[in-house]
Design a protein around this motif. Structure first.
Motif, mmCIF file in Angstrom:
data_model
loop_
_atom_site.group_PDB
_atom_site.id
_atom_site.type_symbol
_atom_site.label_atom_id
_atom_site.label_comp_id
_atom_site.label_asym_id
_atom_site.label_seq_id
_atom_site.Cartn_x
_atom_site.Cartn_y
_atom_site.Cartn_z
ATOM 1 N N ALA A 31 -15.252 14.750 17.167
ATOM 2 C CA ALA A 31 -15.552 13.338 16.933
ATOM 3 C C ALA A 31 -14.766 12.448 17.887
ATOM 4 C CB ALA A 31 -15.246 12.970 15.483
ATOM 5 N N LEU A 32 -13.492 12.776 18.103
ATOM 6 C CA LEU A 32 -12.683 11.993 19.028
ATOM 7 C C LEU A 32 -13.183 12.146 20.467
ATOM 8 C CD1 LEU A 32 -9.120 12.727 17.584
ATOM 9 C CD2 LEU A 32 -10.410 10.578 17.410
ATOM 10 N N GLU A 46 -12.774 16.991 13.715
ATOM 11 C CA GLU A 46 -12.092 15.764 14.115
ATOM 12 C C GLU A 46 -11.945 15.695 15.631
ATOM 13 O OE1 GLU A 46 -8.401 15.466 12.093
ATOM 14 O OE2 GLU A 46 -9.282 15.428 10.077
ATOM 15 N N ARG A 47 -11.638 16.839 16.245
ATOM 16 C CA ARG A 47 -11.515 16.861 17.700
ATOM 17 C C ARG A 47 -12.823 16.502 18.371
ATOM 18 N NH1 ARG A 47 -11.732 22.582 19.836
ATOM 19 N NH2 ARG A 47 -13.858 22.088 19.190
ATOM 20 N N ARG A 64 -11.992 21.838 9.863
ATOM 21 C CA ARG A 64 -11.850 20.392 9.699
ATOM 22 C C ARG A 64 -11.234 19.754 10.947
ATOM 23 N NH1 ARG A 64 -8.437 20.599 6.240
ATOM 24 N NH2 ARG A 64 -6.602 19.776 7.285
ATOM 25 N N LEU A 65 -10.190 20.387 11.473
ATOM 26 C CA LEU A 65 -9.551 19.844 12.668
ATOM 27 C C LEU A 65 -10.471 19.920 13.892
ATOM 28 C CD1 LEU A 65 -5.945 21.294 12.224
ATOM 29 C CD2 LEU A 65 -6.708 18.949 11.807
ATOM 30 N N SER A 66 -11.274 20.967 13.978
ATOM 31 C CA SER A 66 -12.226 21.069 15.090
ATOM 32 C C SER A 66 -13.252 19.948 15.031
ATOM 33 C CB SER A 66 -12.922 22.432 15.061
ATOM 34 O OG SER A 66 -11.978 23.486 15.234
#
Length: 255
Positions: free
Chosen positions: A70-71, A67-68, A63-65
């Motif tokens: 996407a940013l 988000e990264r 999930r955090l990957s």
């Protein structure tokens, strides 16, 4: 007498000591189990397993990957990643490089003038003029400002004082008999190096009223002053961050 009586007595004795021992061992086992489990059921079905913890951690990483990524995509869309954004960024960078010379951020080399100001020196007998006050014997901020302003007015392309470049935000300040410039302190002599037309700068210095007044003090109280034209001088670029709280463009802004 009943011949089985001794045998029955032995059986009763064994039970009398054996049952308490078994109960004691069972109690100790239950107590140890309770201590390990913390009062919870050891083999309950909802107890977390290592494989479940690993799976949850992997899901969190995924999930955090996402988000990264996407940013990063959002950042690329604003500062590159497309032909239009790349062209705009290249234009801004090129303009910044051109302005770096005018802003005093790059080193320079060329013909120029070196001006040196220093405090008064004692005479051969180790004395200052009798009518001199302490203020008459030292270089002041107004003297330095007068020299800098005269050099700029004569078209100096760049100026360095001591080992620092003078830019639009530089403000030499006198603190006692020392000079404060961009957070660093200096003692005399104060050496000002300017790149430009040496003759024009010398003429501007000769016409500046406050420089004339300083030269009178040179003659009267022994202050130090010299001008040295040079065919080639080098001045450093401004190294510290350029910070501005209030500013507005001096002219049209464009690429």
């Amino acid at each position: 007498m009943d011949p089985t009586a001794p045998q029955q007595a032995r059986k009763r004795t064994a039970w009398r000591f054996g049952v308490p021992a078994v109960c004691l061992l069972a109690g100790m086992l239950l107590a140890a189990t309770h201590g390990v489990s913390g009062g919870d059921e050891i083999r309950r079905s909802d107890a977390p397993r290592l494989v479940d913890l690993v799976r949850e951690t992997q899901q969190s990483v995924d999930r955090l990957s996402a988000e990264r990524d996407a940013l990063a995509a959002t950042l690329d869309s604003h500062h590159g990643g497309t032909p239009a954004a790349d062209a705009a960024l290249a234009a801004i960078t090129a303009r910044a490089d051109r302005l770096a010379v005018e802003a005093g951020l790059d080193p320079m080399r060329g013909p120029g003038l070196v001006v040196t100001l220093t405090d008064a020196q004692r005479d051969a007998e180790g004395r200052f003029p009798r009518d001199a006050s302490p203020d008459d014997l030292v270089v002041h901020q107004q003297d330095i400002d007068a020299v800098l302003n005269a050099l700029w007015s004569a078209g100096a392309e760049g100026i360095q004082m001591q080992d620092q470049r003078i830019i639009g935000t530089s403000a030499p300040r006198c603190v006692g008999n020392t000079l404060l410039l961009n957070g660093r302190t200096y003692s005399p002599p104060y050496v000002i190096t300017a790149i430009g037309d040496a003759q024009a700068m010398q003429a501007a210095l000769g016409a500046a009223p406050l420089v004339k007044l300083y030269r009178q003090y040179v003659v009267r109280f022994g202050l130090g002053y010299s001008e040295e034209p040079r065919s080639a001088v080098e001045i450093v670029g401004h190294k510290q961050p350029v910070r501005m709280e209030f500013a507005k463009p001096a002219g049209p802004v464009g690429y």
